[in-house]
Design an enzyme around this catalytic site. Structure first.
Site, PDB file in Angstrom:
ATOM      1  N   GLU A  49      -4.956  -5.082  10.807  1.00  7.71           N
ATOM      2  CA  GLU A  49      -4.069  -3.874  11.097  1.00  7.71           C
ATOM      3  C   GLU A  49      -4.220  -3.274  12.374  1.00  7.71           C
ATOM      4  OE1 GLU A  49      -2.060  -2.945   6.958  1.00  7.71           O
ATOM      5  OE2 GLU A  49      -4.150  -1.864   7.050  1.00  7.71           O
ATOM      6  N   HIS A 101      -9.536   1.151   5.050  1.00 10.86           N
ATOM      7  CA  HIS A 101      -8.231   1.183   5.847  1.00 10.86           C
ATOM      8  C   HIS A 101      -8.310   2.186   6.910  1.00 10.86           C
ATOM      9  CE1 HIS A 101      -4.018   2.394   6.492  1.00 10.86           C
ATOM     10  NE2 HIS A 101      -3.493   1.480   6.048  1.00 10.86           N
ATOM     11  N   SER A 118       3.648  -2.122  10.309  1.00  9.27           N
ATOM     12  CA  SER A 118       5.142  -2.269  10.640  1.00  9.27           C
ATOM     13  C   SER A 118       5.879  -3.633  10.090  1.00  9.27           C
ATOM     14  CB  SER A 118       5.352  -1.814  11.952  1.00  9.27           C
ATOM     15  OG  SER A 118       5.027  -0.561  12.194  1.00  9.27           O
ATOM     16  N   GLU A 140      -6.565   4.817   7.992  1.00  7.87           N
ATOM     17  CA  GLU A 140      -6.423   5.918   7.970  1.00  7.87           C
ATOM     18  C   GLU A 140      -7.823   6.532   7.383  1.00  7.87           C
ATOM     19  OE1 GLU A 140      -2.933   5.523   5.621  1.00  7.87           O
ATOM     20  OE2 GLU A 140      -1.893   4.744   7.769  1.00  7.87           O
ATOM     21  N   LYS A 195       0.063   4.256  -0.301  1.00  9.81           N
ATOM     22  CA  LYS A 195      -0.765   5.405   0.330  1.00  9.81           C
ATOM     23  C   LYS A 195      -0.396   6.614  -0.639  1.00  9.81           C
ATOM     24  CE  LYS A 195      -0.019   3.061   4.790  1.00  9.81           C
ATOM     25  NZ  LYS A 195      -0.001   3.177   6.287  1.00  9.81           N
ATOM     26  N   GLY A 234       2.573   2.214  10.874  1.00 12.24           N
ATOM     27  CA  GLY A 234       3.728   3.590  10.487  1.00 12.24           C
ATOM     28  C   GLY A 234       4.318   3.910  11.694  1.00 12.24           C
ATOM     29  N   ASN A 262       0.985  -1.120  -0.067  1.00 17.47           N
ATOM     30  CA  ASN A 262       0.002   0.019  -0.062  1.00 17.47           C
ATOM     31  C   ASN A 262       1.098   1.251  -0.133  1.00 17.47           C
ATOM     32  OD1 ASN A 262      -1.718   2.067   0.627  1.00 17.47           O
ATOM     33  ND2 ASN A 262      -2.278   1.333   2.742  1.00 17.47           N
TER      34      ASN A 262
HETATM   35  P1  PGA Z   1       2.735   0.115   7.462  1.00 20.02           P
HETATM   36  O1  PGA Z   1       1.379   0.519   7.083  1.00 20.02           O
HETATM   37  O2  PGA Z   1       3.482  -0.947   7.115  1.00 20.02           O
HETATM   38  O3  PGA Z   1       3.709   1.331   7.106  1.00 20.02           O
HETATM   39  O4  PGA Z   1       2.847   0.221   9.062  1.00 20.02           O
HETATM   40  C1  PGA Z   1       0.722  -0.827   6.940  1.00 20.02           C
HETATM   41  C2  PGA Z   1      -0.646  -0.399   6.468  1.00 20.02           C
HETATM   42  O5  PGA Z   1      -1.197   1.110   6.651  1.00 20.02           O
HETATM   43  O6  PGA Z   1      -1.312  -1.034   5.518  1.00 20.02           O
END
Ligand code: PGA
Length: 254
Positions: A168, A96, A214, A98, A12, A174, A10
């Site tokens: 997640e 997601h 992560s 976010e 983003k 992140g 992803n």
């Molecule tokens: P990350 O994000 O690997 O940067 O923690 C995962 C995600 O949001 O799908």
């Protein structure tokens, strides 16, 4: 039942057009013939066609990061599933964290998106996960179970073959703070039990549940070795071809 691992990147709201093309080119060089693991990348929507052209003929599928749940009309800034199919998407990330927590998407909206993505012939990756305060308050199972149940409301059992769930934990996204394999496995097992209640054991056993938060090459092996972890949804580490390839390699050798 053996489930084929599915690892998706992803990207983003990162990469320029040139960076997207270069990253996709690098990934095709490293992973373009990967057969042991299913792969997808989800670039920013304005670069979907750029990346599609680079991925052509490779084993890496194209995914979108979001979609809207109406066919067309006055929805400024949104993209329909037909548009995403038109530019070569196979997958769509839905719900997601976010989008849930920054952009205010509700379970009801996310459910409509899941149903629309399926109706449009695409494959949703339904994201679920608890906030840190919810984990601390021992609400993880309740929160995640509710998100799964509401997100999949009305999904036909026959469509479940096209559904991926991504667990997640929001506190791990992140942040560099990855869930331990034990923490992740426990939630994945809970989700699979819930899927068995909702759709029966055969479908539950066949549904892929990715872990996200992560994930990197150095921790992927331990996570992917867990019984109910069937892949990864990778953010930050998917922006570096070598790191993403390392995650895939960790999965391929299991
Ligand atoms: P990350 O994000 O690997 O940067 O923690 C995962 C995600 O949001 O799908």
């Amino acid at each position: 039942m053996a489930r084929k691992l599915f690892i998706a990147g992803n990207w983003k709201m990162n990469t320029s057009a040139a960076e997207a093309a270069a990253l996709a080119t690098d990934l095709v060089g490293r992973l373009g013939a990967e057969a042991k693991v299913d792969l997808a990348v989800c670039p920013p929507s304005v670069y979907l066609t750029t990346v599609r052209d680079v991925l052509k003929g490779s084993a890496i599928a194209l995914g979108a990061q979001n979609a809207w749940y109406e066919d067309n009309g006055a929805y400024t800034g949104e993209l329909s599933t037909a548009m995403l199919a038109d530019v070569g998407c196979a997958y769509v990330i839905v719900g997601h964290s976010e989008r849930r927590h920054i952009l205010g998407e509700t379970d009801a909206m996310i459910n409509r998106k899941v149903l629309k993505v399926l109706a449009g012939g695409l494959k949703p990756i339904l994201c679920v996960g608890e906030l840190l305060e919810q984990r601390k308050a021992d609400q993880t199972d309740d929160v995640v179970a509710r998100q799964v149940k509401l997100g999949l409301k009305g999904v036909a059992p026959t469509d479940m073959a096209r559904v991926t769930i991504a667990y997640e934990p929001v506190w791990a996204i992140g942040t560099g703070e990855v869930a331990t394999p034990q923490q992740a496995q426990a939630v994945h097992a809970m989700i699979r039990d819930l899927l068995a209640d909702l759709f029966g054991k055969t479908i539950a056993d066949a549904t892929r549940i990715q872990y996200g938060g992560s994930v990197k090459a150095s921790n992927a092996g331990d996570l992917l070795a867990c019984k109910d972890i069937d892949g990864a949804l990778v953010g930050g580490a998917s922006l570096k071809a070598a790191e993403f390839a390392g995650i895939v390699a960790a999965g391929a050798k299991l």
